[in-house]
Design a protein around this motif. Structure first.
Motif, PDB file in Angstrom:
ATOM      1  N   ASP A 149       0.772  -1.061  -0.116  1.00 16.47           N
ATOM      2  CA  ASP A 149       0.036   0.237   0.068  1.00 16.47           C
ATOM      3  C   ASP A 149       0.865   1.237   0.139  1.00 16.47           C
ATOM      4  N   PHE A 150       1.856   1.155   0.945  1.00 17.95           N
ATOM      5  CA  PHE A 150       2.751   2.545   0.947  1.00 17.95           C
ATOM      6  C   PHE A 150       3.663   2.779  -0.419  1.00 17.95           C
ATOM      7  N   ALA A 151       4.006   1.392  -0.745  1.00 11.53           N
ATOM      8  CA  ALA A 151       4.773   1.574  -1.966  1.00 11.53           C
ATOM      9  C   ALA A 151       4.007   1.984  -3.398  1.00 11.53           C
ATOM     10  N   GLU A 152       2.766   1.865  -3.306  1.00 10.08           N
ATOM     11  CA  GLU A 152       2.046   2.257  -4.452  1.00 10.08           C
ATOM     12  C   GLU A 152       1.690   3.660  -4.214  1.00 10.08           C
ATOM     13  N   LEU A 153       1.527   4.155  -2.997  1.00  8.17           N
ATOM     14  CA  LEU A 153       1.280   5.605  -2.805  1.00  8.17           C
ATOM     15  C   LEU A 153       2.627   6.268  -2.970  1.00  8.17           C
ATOM     16  N   VAL A 154       3.727   5.771  -2.646  1.00 10.50           N
ATOM     17  CA  VAL A 154       5.041   6.659  -3.139  1.00 10.50           C
ATOM     18  C   VAL A 154       5.133   6.585  -4.371  1.00 10.50           C
ATOM     19  N   ARG A 155       4.928   5.508  -5.301  1.00  9.13           N
ATOM     20  CA  ARG A 155       5.126   5.353  -6.839  1.00  9.13           C
ATOM     21  C   ARG A 155       4.054   6.310  -7.367  1.00  9.13           C
ATOM     22  N   ARG A 156       2.950   6.475  -6.935  1.00 17.54           N
ATOM     23  CA  ARG A 156       1.806   7.439  -7.706  1.00 17.54           C
ATOM     24  C   ARG A 156       1.887   8.823  -7.276  1.00 17.54           C
ATOM     25  N   PHE A 157       2.248   8.969  -6.125  1.00 19.37           N
ATOM     26  CA  PHE A 157       2.113  10.302  -5.555  1.00 19.37           C
ATOM     27  C   PHE A 157       3.294  10.683  -4.851  1.00 19.37           C
ATOM     28  N   PRO A 158       4.622  10.643  -5.476  1.00 20.08           N
ATOM     29  CA  PRO A 158       6.030  10.883  -4.677  1.00 20.08           C
ATOM     30  C   PRO A 158       6.053  12.316  -4.036  1.00 20.08           C
ATOM     31  N   ASP A 159       5.002  13.119  -4.487  1.00 21.17           N
ATOM     32  CA  ASP A 159       4.954  14.520  -3.598  1.00 21.17           C
ATOM     33  C   ASP A 159       4.065  14.783  -2.685  1.00 21.17           C
ATOM     34  N   SER A 160       3.163  13.836  -2.333  1.00 21.55           N
ATOM     35  CA  SER A 160       2.182  13.772  -1.568  1.00 21.55           C
ATOM     36  C   SER A 160       2.419  14.202  -0.043  1.00 21.55           C
ATOM     37  N   GLU A 161       1.503  14.800   0.660  1.00 26.32           N
ATOM     38  CA  GLU A 161       1.967  15.163   1.996  1.00 26.32           C
ATOM     39  C   GLU A 161       2.149  13.900   2.846  1.00 26.32           C
ATOM     40  N   TYR A 162       1.848  12.677   2.460  1.00 22.79           N
ATOM     41  CA  TYR A 162       1.726  11.415   3.188  1.00 22.79           C
ATOM     42  C   TYR A 162       3.028  10.608   2.816  1.00 22.79           C
ATOM     43  N   ALA A 163       3.748  11.027   1.821  1.00 27.00           N
ATOM     44  CA  ALA A 163       4.856  10.173   1.072  1.00 27.00           C
ATOM     45  C   ALA A 163       6.087  10.058   2.017  1.00 27.00           C
ATOM     46  N   GLU A 164       6.593  11.337   2.831  1.00 27.17           N
ATOM     47  CA  GLU A 164       7.626  10.850   3.676  1.00 27.17           C
ATOM     48  C   GLU A 164       7.346  10.089   4.832  1.00 27.17           C
ATOM     49  N   ASP A 165       6.277   9.922   5.275  1.00 27.44           N
ATOM     50  CA  ASP A 165       5.921   9.083   6.329  1.00 27.44           C
ATOM     51  C   ASP A 165       5.821   7.576   6.032  1.00 27.44           C
ATOM     52  N   ALA A 166       5.123   7.634   4.673  1.00 23.43           N
ATOM     53  CA  ALA A 166       5.179   6.076   3.899  1.00 23.43           C
ATOM     54  C   ALA A 166       6.533   5.562   3.690  1.00 23.43           C
TER      55      ALA A 166
END
Length: 276
Positions: A149-166
């Motif tokens: 789940d976190f890998a998908e988030l970082v891949r799709r949205f690398p600049d998301s506000e949640y990416a750093e914690d992910a």
């Protein structure tokens, strides 16, 4: 049945029916509520920690007003309400549904992140919040789900506000998954399955480089090769171990996590909400 008995039964029935009609009917207090009213009441219930009530309002809102901004937001907020109410499967299903229905929504990254958090906390469990435990010894199923789940988030949205914690949680989960394989290898050693133990250690070294588990994998691998009488392979593993120790490659910082991230409900700006 005697005629008198039948008459008595009929009279009793006739007497009971009017009494039933006098009983108060259950009143639907939400009758006539607008979508905004449903959402307002659900938000209040959430703020009071009454998650079950909030879930009911969110679901009723979507059922009565399926098309609109409030319904769209309720679809995402109910996922968080399910999570807070410890209904993990429902939380993930709601987040997946939002992702499927609104893949271009500006807040879809939150849905991916929430899925990761739900699975992450399922892996931690209840007792480990109060009693220190080694989570790497547990079944890695939900940890793998959380990692994906976190890998998908970082891949799709690398600049998301949640990416750093992910990314921090990905590093933590990667360490745990690597140590899980080490525990499995050690179990094989105890059972005398030395080749299986060595192969498991090879998997750690190849798949989880730059994790603390690599050192433990090499140590276990050396022992396994010694038991198998594979002197050359044992010597090679010892050289790799010594070289990496000399270069301090095993000194990998352990990621520090917040036990409960402050993700909260995702509040949207109605005026700028993307309806596509």
């Amino acid at each position: 049945m005697k005629a008198t008995t039948k008459v008595l039964i009929l009279l009793a029935t006739l007497f009971f029916l009017p009494a039933c009609s006098l009983l108060p009917k259950e009143v639907d207090k939400t009758k006539g509520w607008s979508a905004q009213k449903f959402y307002s009441e659900a938000s209040y219930a959430m703020s009071e920690g009454n998650y079950e009530t909030a879930i009911g309002y969110y679901e009723s809102l979507e059922a009565r007003y399926p098309f609109g901004r409030y319904a769209m937001q309720a679809q995402l907020d109910v996922a968080y309400a399910y999570y807070k109410n410890s209904q993990h499967e429902s939380a993930i299903a709601a987040a997946d549904r939002f992702i499927k229905l609104h893949p271009r929504n500006p807040y879809v990254d939150y849905a991916y992140y929430l899925k990761g958090i739900v699975n992450f906390n399922r892996n931690i469990g209840f007792f480990s919040r109060f009693v220190p435990t080694d989570t790497s010894q547990r079944d890695p199923g939900t940890a793998l789900d959380s990692f994906n789940d976190f890998a998908e988030l970082v891949r799709r949205f690398p600049d998301s506000e949640y990416a750093e914690d992910a990314r921090t949680r990905l590093a933590y989960l990667r360490n745990n998954l690597a140590m899980h394989d080490v525990h499995v290898a050690r179990y094989y050693m105890k059972r005398g399955a030395y080749l299986a133990a060595a192969n498991r250690c090879v998997n750690v070294i190849e798949k989880y480089q730059r994790t603390p588990a690599v050192k433990e994998a090499l140590i276990t691998m050396i022992e396994a090769y010694d038991k198998l009488g594979l002197e050359q392979l044992s010597a090679d593993a010892q050289r790799v171990l010594a070289l990496n120790e000399a270069q301090s490659n095993f000194e990998v910082p352990t990621p520090k996590l917040e036990e409960e991230p402050s993700i909260g409900r995702k509040l949207w700006d109605y005026l700028e909400l993307d309806e596509n």
